[in-house]
Design a protein around this motif. Structure first.
Motif, PDB file in Angstrom:
ATOM      1  N   SER A   8      24.535 -16.680 -25.996  1.00  0.00           N
ATOM      2  CA  SER A   8      23.803 -17.570 -26.904  1.00  0.00           C
ATOM      3  C   SER A   8      22.908 -16.755 -27.847  1.00  0.00           C
ATOM      4  CB  SER A   8      22.952 -18.560 -26.109  1.00  0.00           C
ATOM      5  OG  SER A   8      22.248 -19.409 -26.972  1.00  0.00           O
ATOM      6  N   GLY A   9      23.056 -17.014 -29.145  1.00  0.00           N
ATOM      7  CA  GLY A   9      22.245 -16.321 -30.134  1.00  0.00           C
ATOM      8  C   GLY A   9      22.693 -14.910 -30.443  1.00  0.00           C
ATOM      9  N   LYS A  10      23.728 -14.422 -29.777  1.00  0.00           N
ATOM     10  CA  LYS A  10      24.248 -13.075 -30.023  1.00  0.00           C
ATOM     11  C   LYS A  10      25.228 -13.096 -31.197  1.00  0.00           C
ATOM     12  CE  LYS A  10      22.128 -11.167 -26.493  1.00  0.00           C
ATOM     13  NZ  LYS A  10      22.872 -10.682 -25.320  1.00  0.00           N
ATOM     14  N   GLN A  34      27.269 -16.171 -32.759  1.00  0.00           N
ATOM     15  CA  GLN A  34      27.755 -16.073 -34.131  1.00  0.00           C
ATOM     16  C   GLN A  34      28.918 -15.092 -34.130  1.00  0.00           C
ATOM     17  OE1 GLN A  34      24.767 -15.031 -37.011  1.00  0.00           O
ATOM     18  NE2 GLN A  34      26.262 -14.557 -38.607  1.00  0.00           N
TER      19      GLN A  34
END
Length: 442
Positions: A8-10, A34
């Motif tokens: 998550s968020g990487k 992403q």
């Protein structure tokens, strides 16, 4: 599919959008990452867009070539194991940006802490990986334990649903996959054998052996290392893990035991079975369960697969044998009966070497050879002084000619000792063509 908060968020770049690449982008986007992805094939890029739309994750996705964008700030470049890092420019591009080049197995390793409690078995080796992986998976399944099989076999591991607590993931790991993995702490790591292979990707044979050894270097000190100590490189790796080593040897398997396992014939399968038994014991499975799994195991397609028996003649598809070292055990699986050889050996294709030296000790088991493909003339020249040879050229011709002269008790064996790419898309297509030719015999 496997979804993990670890992503998550990487930010990841994915290069190569075949099956594992598509599973990777779906897992990452579903997990909130992403993702920038690319493949030179337009149809693969279209498949990636469809995969992302289907998974409907909170992450972001775009198509762009990692070689043409800045990689600063990315958490990893995920490449297919087929990408030759010793020659591909992505390695230097990622290195300049201090971004690790990883594979989907490393992503699985990073996701493990967020998954229900489980164990992992990792299997490597030059030959026998697929059979041993499938056999271990089958024995675990026979025990009633939830299990998934992936890596270099079956479905991509990230594309499969996570196991419930107590499950066991069984991963076949090629050297390429190990090269792209840095944190896979296998509860049981397995090495079957090491012979020269894939040397175009490594700094000599020593580099290839070092790749295999990394599977054990990533393990915790209390996790089991099952190593077949029947070749010197494997013995050297075994010497580095003495405190947790379980040595295995094909000689542990008696002919009487092996006779009860119809899909595990030959000395190479004795080694595979010995390793699988050791793994099952390390996982705490009972002897009765192990025995039941060995008896009920069915061959993988194209790996010593019993295709048919017609008029007392057995037809065996061993198309996966793409080098002489992997063909030699297949020839050893069918020794002479009543002093007479009984193998009708179909071989040839795109040669990985100019000799058949690994097979020489088993030549006495061969009644007649049938050469096909680009390597056919060279192999016929080698074999003709020691056995009858038919220059068949085509696989279908070889099957027909072998079936015409084979007698009850004989074995028509496709074990090519070559890659398939001169006449077939891959070894699976070659094995399917063999099966079709056998079925057409009537």
């Amino acid at each position: 599919m496997i979804v993990s908060s670890a992503f998550s968020g990487k930010k990841y770049a994915v290069l190569g959008l075949a099956r594992s690449g598509l599973a990777t982008i779906a897992s990452l986007v579903k997990s909130g990452a992403q993702v920038v992805a690319w493949d030179s094939r337009e149809e693969a890029r279209e498949a990636a867009l469809e995969a992302v739309q289907t998974c409907r994750g909170p992450g972001r996705f775009e198509l762009a070539d990692p070689l043409l964008i800045g990689l600063a700030g990315f958490d990893g470049v995920v490449v297919s194991p087929g990408v030759p890092l010793n020659r591909h420019p992505i390695a230097d591009k990622a290195g300049a940006a201090a971004v690790p080049v990883i594979g989907d197995i490393e992503l699985f390793a990073l996701a493990r802490p967020s998954l229900p409690a489980h164990r992992v078995v990792g299997i490597t080796g030059t030959n026998g990986k697929s059979t041993t992986t499938a056999l271990i998976h089958h024995i675990i399944d026979t025990a009633g334990i939830p299990t998934r099989m992936g890596g270099n076999i079956g479905l991509p591991i990230l594309g499969q649903d996570p196991l419930p607590e107590g499950g066991v993931y069984v991963l076949e790991l090629s050297s390429y996959q190990i090269d792209l993995t840095y944190s896979l702490d296998a509860d049981v790591a397995v090495l079957l054998n090491i012979t020269p292979d894939h040397l175009d990707r490594y700094d000599g044979f020593a580099g290839y052996c070092a790749s295999k050894a990394r599977l054990f270097a990533m393990q915790s000190a209390d996790h089991a290392a099952v190593i077949a100590v029947e070749d010197e490189p494997s013995r050297q790796i075994a010497a580095g893990v003495p405190s947790r080593l379980v040595e295995v040897h094909s000689g542990e398997i008696s002919p009487g035991d092996q006779a009860q396992w119809p899909s595990l014939q030959g000395p190479h399968n004795a080694q595979n079975a010995a390793a699988a038994i050791a793994v099952a014991r390390a996982l705490g499975l009972g002897e009765d369960t192990i025995a039941a799994g060995l008896r009920s195991y069915a061959s993988l397609p194209h790996r010593m697969q019993r295709v048919a028996e017609k008029n007392g003649v057995l037809f065996v598809n061993d198309s996966k044998a793409t080098n002489p070292a992997s063909t030699a055990p297949a020839l050893a699986a069918y020794p002479p009966k009543d002093g007479k050889p009984r193998i009708h050996w179909i071989l040839g294709g795109l040669a990985k070497s100019d000799d058949l030296d690994d097979c020489v000790p088993q030549f006495a088991n061969v009644k007649q050879a049938y050469t096909i493909g680009e390597a056919g003339p060279r192999f016929a020249e080698i074999l003709r002084p020691v056995m009858p040879v038919d220059d068949s050229e085509l696989l279908i011709t070889a099957v027909r000619r072998a079936a015409r002269v084979a007698e009850p008790g004989d074995v028509v064996l496709l074990s090519p000792a070559c890659a398939s790419f001169d006449q077939f898309r891959d070894f699976e297509a070659r094995g399917d063509a063999f099966r079709a030719a056998v079925e057409a015999l009537g």
